[in-house]
Design an enzyme around this catalytic site. Structure first.
Site, mmCIF file in Angstrom:
data_model
loop_
_atom_site.group_PDB
_atom_site.id
_atom_site.type_symbol
_atom_site.label_atom_id
_atom_site.label_comp_id
_atom_site.label_asym_id
_atom_site.label_seq_id
_atom_site.Cartn_x
_atom_site.Cartn_y
_atom_site.Cartn_z
ATOM 1 N N ASP A 1 -87.788 -2.811 59.661
ATOM 2 C CA ASP A 1 -87.814 -2.731 58.211
ATOM 3 C C ASP A 1 -88.376 -4.018 57.617
ATOM 4 O OD1 ASP A 1 -86.617 -0.205 58.205
ATOM 5 O OD2 ASP A 1 -84.599 -1.064 58.208
ATOM 6 N N LYS A 2 -88.877 -3.924 56.403
ATOM 7 C CA LYS A 2 -89.467 -5.078 55.736
ATOM 8 C C LYS A 2 -88.540 -6.291 55.762
ATOM 9 C CE LYS A 2 -91.212 -6.609 51.221
ATOM 10 N NZ LYS A 2 -91.540 -6.192 49.835
#
Length: 346
Positions: free
Chosen positions: A161-162
């Protein structure tokens, strides 16, 4: 694209998804012997490989309104009367462009490269993040990687995830890409994460097993207990207890979207600090106190770090294992918490 990349569209992309529904008829069953053939005809503009990825990511399911309930398989047609729903992500630009973005290279050979992804770096282009991604950086670093696996996400076989930092591996050749996809799909890899989570009550170690699927009430979230979810297994261990939070380690046996974030928040009732999707950072800061707020305030990402990635090289068969420390702010919070424990013990 591989069967793990669609973990893979950032939440910003999901706002633009469209939902297609098809009712299976007896004529369909006579015309098509396999469900993937049917999908390739009905969902125009997408390859069978792309559609397979949607299926593997639970984005091709029976509708809640389907009068016929049955297990969906790509190799055979669903029964007549079944209503199938397909979540189709928005199309991305056909080709990502190289960008001179600094990368921390942990290991590289002619087949693959391991990097330490910082929090805040999106893995691949998606609506809202067409540039400035890990893919853009890799295209600059590896000049001949374009088209490996998928031209929109060259070399990518898994995603963080970011807001999650840590070790990732990227394929540089098609043969290595296919080998890595197989390793990830069969879970023949070693993955350890660490996180700072809000303290409640839990055993010092344990295993969480549940199904995880898309939250029908919020398409940006995943949840446990969904009827069409897939099995998810997370092993956890408490590394150190603090007054109001815990330093924990996680070993994944599966790789579902948001798996650790969902399991900690829903099963353990201990959301990861800073996770605004599955917790409330403002409430967390109130519970942790002003001293933690002063250190953490304004940091926009969960305190979740992929610290270990180990696997057998698909081409050379060499055992590779890389471990990286968490980001500086993670370490700062951890060191501060340790000192508070030491002071309280005196």
């Amino acid at each position: 694209m591989n069967d793990l990349e669609k973990d893979q569209i950032d939440s910003s992309a999901e706002d633009s998804e469209q939902f297609l529904t098809f009712t299976i008829t007896n004529e369909d069953r006579e015309t098509y012997k396999r469900f993937d053939q049917y999908l390739a005809e009905k969902v125009e503009g997408y390859s069978r490989t792309f559609l397979k990825n949607l299926f593997l990511k639970d984005q091709i399911t029976l509708s809640e309104d389907s009068p016929v309930q049955a297990k969906i398989e790509l190799k055979k047609m669903p029964p007549a009367g079944a209503i199938v729903q397909v979540e189709v992500p928005p199309l991305l630009p056909s080709t990502a462009l190289p960008e001179n973005i600094p990368l921390e290279i942990l290991y590289e050979d002619e087949h693959l490269v391991f990097v330490n992804k910082p929090a805040g770096l999106v893995t691949h282009p998606a609506p809202g993040n067409y540039t400035g991604t890990l893919v853009n950086a890799i295209l600059y670093h590896c000049k001949d990687i374009q088209g490996i696996g998928d031209q929109k996400r060259p070399g990518i076989v898994h995603r963080l995830d970011k807001g999650t930092s840590g070790v990732m591996v990227i394929a540089k050749t098609q043969a290595c890409h296919e080998g890595l996809v197989l390793l990830f799909s069969t879970h023949d890899i070693e993955r350890y994460y660490e996180a700072l989570v809000m303290r409640y009550k839990c055993q010092s170690y344990g295993t969480i097993e549940s199904n995880i699927g898309r939250d029908p009430n919020n398409r940006l979230k995943m949840k446990t207990g969904t009827t069409r979810g897939k099995p998810a297994i997370t092993n956890y261990k408490v590394l150190e207890l603090f007054d109001k939070h815990v330093h924990m380690e996680f070993k994944l046996e599966t790789g579902r979207t948001h798996q650790i974030r969902v399991h900690t928040s829903e099963i353990l009732r201990m959301p990861i600090i800073g996770d605004s999707t599955y917790g409330s950072p403002n409430e967390q800061m109130m519970k942790l106190g002003a001293d933690y707020k002063e250190i953490i305030d304004g940091y926009p990402y969960p305190f979740l770090h992929a610290k270990v990635l180990g696997l057998v090289h698909p081409i050379t068969k060499e055992k590779l294992r890389f471990e990286v420390p968490p980001p500086p702010l993670f370490q700062k919070v951890l060191e501060y918490s340790k000192k508070k424990n030491e002071d309280a013990a005196q």
